[in-house]
Design a protein around this motif. Structure first.
Motif, PDB file in Angstrom:
ATOM      1  N   LEU A  33      40.355 -47.592 -42.917  1.00 26.06           N
ATOM      2  CA  LEU A  33      39.813 -46.697 -43.944  1.00 26.06           C
ATOM      3  C   LEU A  33      38.324 -46.935 -44.156  1.00 26.06           C
ATOM      4  CD1 LEU A  33      42.608 -46.681 -46.686  1.00 26.06           C
ATOM      5  CD2 LEU A  33      42.031 -44.868 -45.071  1.00 26.06           C
ATOM      6  N   GLU A  34      37.855 -48.147 -43.894  1.00 29.65           N
ATOM      7  CA  GLU A  34      36.445 -48.469 -44.077  1.00 29.65           C
ATOM      8  C   GLU A  34      35.558 -47.643 -43.150  1.00 29.65           C
ATOM      9  OE1 GLU A  34      38.876 -50.857 -44.016  1.00 29.65           O
ATOM     10  OE2 GLU A  34      38.687 -51.311 -46.145  1.00 29.65           O
ATOM     11  N   VAL A  35      36.091 -47.221 -42.009  1.00 23.55           N
ATOM     12  CA  VAL A  35      35.320 -46.385 -41.082  1.00 23.55           C
ATOM     13  C   VAL A  35      34.933 -45.073 -41.759  1.00 23.55           C
ATOM     14  CG1 VAL A  35      35.456 -45.080 -38.913  1.00 23.55           C
ATOM     15  CG2 VAL A  35      36.310 -47.418 -39.014  1.00 23.55           C
ATOM     16  N   LEU A  36      35.815 -44.569 -42.626  1.00 22.56           N
ATOM     17  CA  LEU A  36      35.527 -43.321 -43.334  1.00 22.56           C
ATOM     18  C   LEU A  36      34.350 -43.488 -44.294  1.00 22.56           C
ATOM     19  CD1 LEU A  36      39.185 -42.223 -44.164  1.00 22.56           C
ATOM     20  CD2 LEU A  36      37.720 -41.358 -42.330  1.00 22.56           C
ATOM     21  N   VAL A  37      34.156 -44.711 -44.790  1.00 22.29           N
ATOM     22  CA  VAL A  37      33.056 -44.989 -45.717  1.00 22.29           C
ATOM     23  C   VAL A  37      31.782 -45.356 -44.952  1.00 22.29           C
ATOM     24  CG1 VAL A  37      32.286 -46.513 -47.583  1.00 22.29           C
ATOM     25  CG2 VAL A  37      34.655 -45.736 -47.514  1.00 22.29           C
ATOM     26  N   GLU A  38      31.915 -46.188 -43.936  1.00 24.27           N
ATOM     27  CA  GLU A  38      30.762 -46.663 -43.176  1.00 24.27           C
ATOM     28  C   GLU A  38      30.173 -45.571 -42.285  1.00 24.27           C
ATOM     29  OE1 GLU A  38      32.474 -49.930 -41.097  1.00 24.27           O
ATOM     30  OE2 GLU A  38      32.701 -51.118 -42.931  1.00 24.27           O
ATOM     31  N   GLY A  39      31.009 -44.671 -41.826  1.00 24.42           N
ATOM     32  CA  GLY A  39      30.559 -43.585 -40.970  1.00 24.42           C
ATOM     33  C   GLY A  39      30.818 -43.870 -39.505  1.00 24.42           C
ATOM     34  N   TYR A  40      30.748 -42.799 -38.708  1.00 26.32           N
ATOM     35  CA  TYR A  40      31.031 -42.905 -37.277  1.00 26.32           C
ATOM     36  C   TYR A  40      30.221 -41.851 -36.546  1.00 26.32           C
ATOM     37  CZ  TYR A  40      33.998 -44.453 -33.450  1.00 26.32           C
ATOM     38  OH  TYR A  40      34.467 -45.025 -32.302  1.00 26.32           O
ATOM     39  N   ASP A  41      29.664 -42.206 -35.379  1.00 25.99           N
ATOM     40  CA  ASP A  41      28.835 -41.251 -34.641  1.00 25.99           C
ATOM     41  C   ASP A  41      29.521 -40.682 -33.409  1.00 25.99           C
ATOM     42  OD1 ASP A  41      28.799 -43.400 -32.940  1.00 25.99           O
ATOM     43  OD2 ASP A  41      26.618 -43.537 -32.818  1.00 25.99           O
ATOM     44  N   PHE A  42      30.775 -41.049 -33.184  1.00 32.86           N
ATOM     45  CA  PHE A  42      31.581 -40.523 -32.079  1.00 32.86           C
ATOM     46  C   PHE A  42      30.901 -40.720 -30.728  1.00 32.86           C
ATOM     47  CE2 PHE A  42      32.949 -38.336 -35.863  1.00 32.86           C
ATOM     48  CZ  PHE A  42      34.317 -38.562 -35.814  1.00 32.86           C
ATOM     49  N   GLY A  43      30.496 -41.960 -30.496  1.00 33.23           N
ATOM     50  CA  GLY A  43      29.916 -42.316 -29.202  1.00 33.23           C
ATOM     51  C   GLY A  43      28.568 -41.684 -28.944  1.00 33.23           C
ATOM     52  N   GLY A  44      27.826 -41.392 -29.998  1.00 28.75           N
ATOM     53  CA  GLY A  44      26.497 -40.820 -29.843  1.00 28.75           C
ATOM     54  C   GLY A  44      26.493 -39.299 -29.815  1.00 28.75           C
ATOM     55  N   VAL A  45      27.638 -38.674 -29.956  1.00 28.25           N
ATOM     56  CA  VAL A  45      27.700 -37.217 -29.989  1.00 28.25           C
ATOM     57  C   VAL A  45      26.934 -36.693 -31.194  1.00 28.25           C
ATOM     58  CG1 VAL A  45      29.245 -35.232 -30.241  1.00 28.25           C
ATOM     59  CG2 VAL A  45      29.868 -37.115 -28.732  1.00 28.25           C
ATOM     60  N   LEU A  46      27.095 -37.365 -32.321  1.00 27.25           N
ATOM     61  CA  LEU A  46      26.336 -37.017 -33.521  1.00 27.25           C
ATOM     62  C   LEU A  46      25.079 -37.886 -33.566  1.00 27.25           C
ATOM     63  CD1 LEU A  46      29.232 -36.894 -36.152  1.00 27.25           C
ATOM     64  CD2 LEU A  46      28.154 -34.958 -34.996  1.00 27.25           C
ATOM     65  N   PRO A  47      23.964 -37.340 -34.030  1.00 27.11           N
ATOM     66  CA  PRO A  47      22.732 -38.147 -34.089  1.00 27.11           C
ATOM     67  C   PRO A  47      22.728 -39.147 -35.255  1.00 27.11           C
ATOM     68  CG  PRO A  47      22.327 -35.927 -34.911  1.00 27.11           C
ATOM     69  CD  PRO A  47      23.749 -35.952 -34.403  1.00 27.11           C
ATOM     70  N   TYR A  48      23.790 -39.206 -36.010  1.00 27.06           N
ATOM     71  CA  TYR A  48      23.884 -40.099 -37.170  1.00 27.06           C
ATOM     72  C   TYR A  48      25.345 -40.492 -37.354  1.00 27.06           C
ATOM     73  CZ  TYR A  48      25.535 -35.737 -39.176  1.00 27.06           C
ATOM     74  OH  TYR A  48      26.236 -34.582 -39.400  1.00 27.06           O
ATOM     75  N   LYS A  49      25.571 -41.479 -38.194  1.00 27.78           N
ATOM     76  CA  LYS A  49      26.945 -41.857 -38.527  1.00 27.78           C
ATOM     77  C   LYS A  49      27.436 -40.945 -39.641  1.00 27.78           C
ATOM     78  CE  LYS A  49      27.376 -46.657 -37.257  1.00 27.78           C
ATOM     79  NZ  LYS A  49      27.827 -47.955 -37.712  1.00 27.78           N
TER      80      LYS A  49
END
Length: 168
Positions: free
Chosen positions: A90-106
């Motif tokens: 669940l912490e990933v939802l708070v910390e953010g994720y960039d999907f392997g660089g697909v998104l320019p940000y988390k």
């Protein structure tokens, strides 16, 4: 002419007893009603928090699927790779994720993990929510720790409608 002086100060014992009886009857009606209102408020909060987390999980999965369509491979997603498309914690939802660089940000899906109003966490290491992996059975109470596909309350209490909070 002589005036009679009467002393009307104070209350008689009967008046005090009648007042106390009336107040106790009112309190016996109001207190259970206030408790039920408090419980309903917590149930509304629990439903809203479950909906918030589940929506964030679904949004994460949608973004994962979009990233897959953009040409990224599974090995690009995190250290171990996301196999099911759901976050590892669940912490990933708070910390953010960039999907392997697909998104320019988390991309962040939650500002913080909402609390379960019926499960009080005393130890910071204790889980705040019950979690299920994508491969777990729908009624499982043991988290497979592969990903977070669903959340549920850890409370064993029964709701007003007779269901268990952990079954919501």
């Amino acid at each position: 002419m002589r005036k009679l002086i009467t002393n009307n100060r104070g209350l008689s014992l009967i008046e005090l007893v009648v007042t106390l009886v009336i107040l106790s009857i009112l309190a016996s009606v109001i207190i259970p009603s206030a408790q039920m209102t408090n419980r309903r408020g917590k149930e509304i909060e629990l439903r809203a928090n479950l909906r918030l987390i589940r929506t964030a999980l679904d949004d994460f999965k949608k973004d994962y699927d979009r990233a897959q369509l953009s040409g990224s491979t599974l090995k690009d997603f995190g250290a171990g790779g996301i196999k099911s498309g759901y976050p590892e914690t669940l912490e990933v939802l708070v910390e953010g994720y960039d999907f392997g660089g697909v998104l320019p940000y988390k991309k962040k899906y939650l500002r913080r993990i909402p609390r379960d109003p019926f499960h009080v966490v005393t130890d910071p290491k204790e889980e705040k929510w019950g979690m299920r992996s994508y491969t777990d059975n729908p009624d499982s109470t043991q988290w497979g720790k592969e990903d977070v596909y669903d959340v549920y309350s850890l409370s064993d209490e029964t709701a007003i409608d007779g269901t268990k909070y952990k079954d919501w």
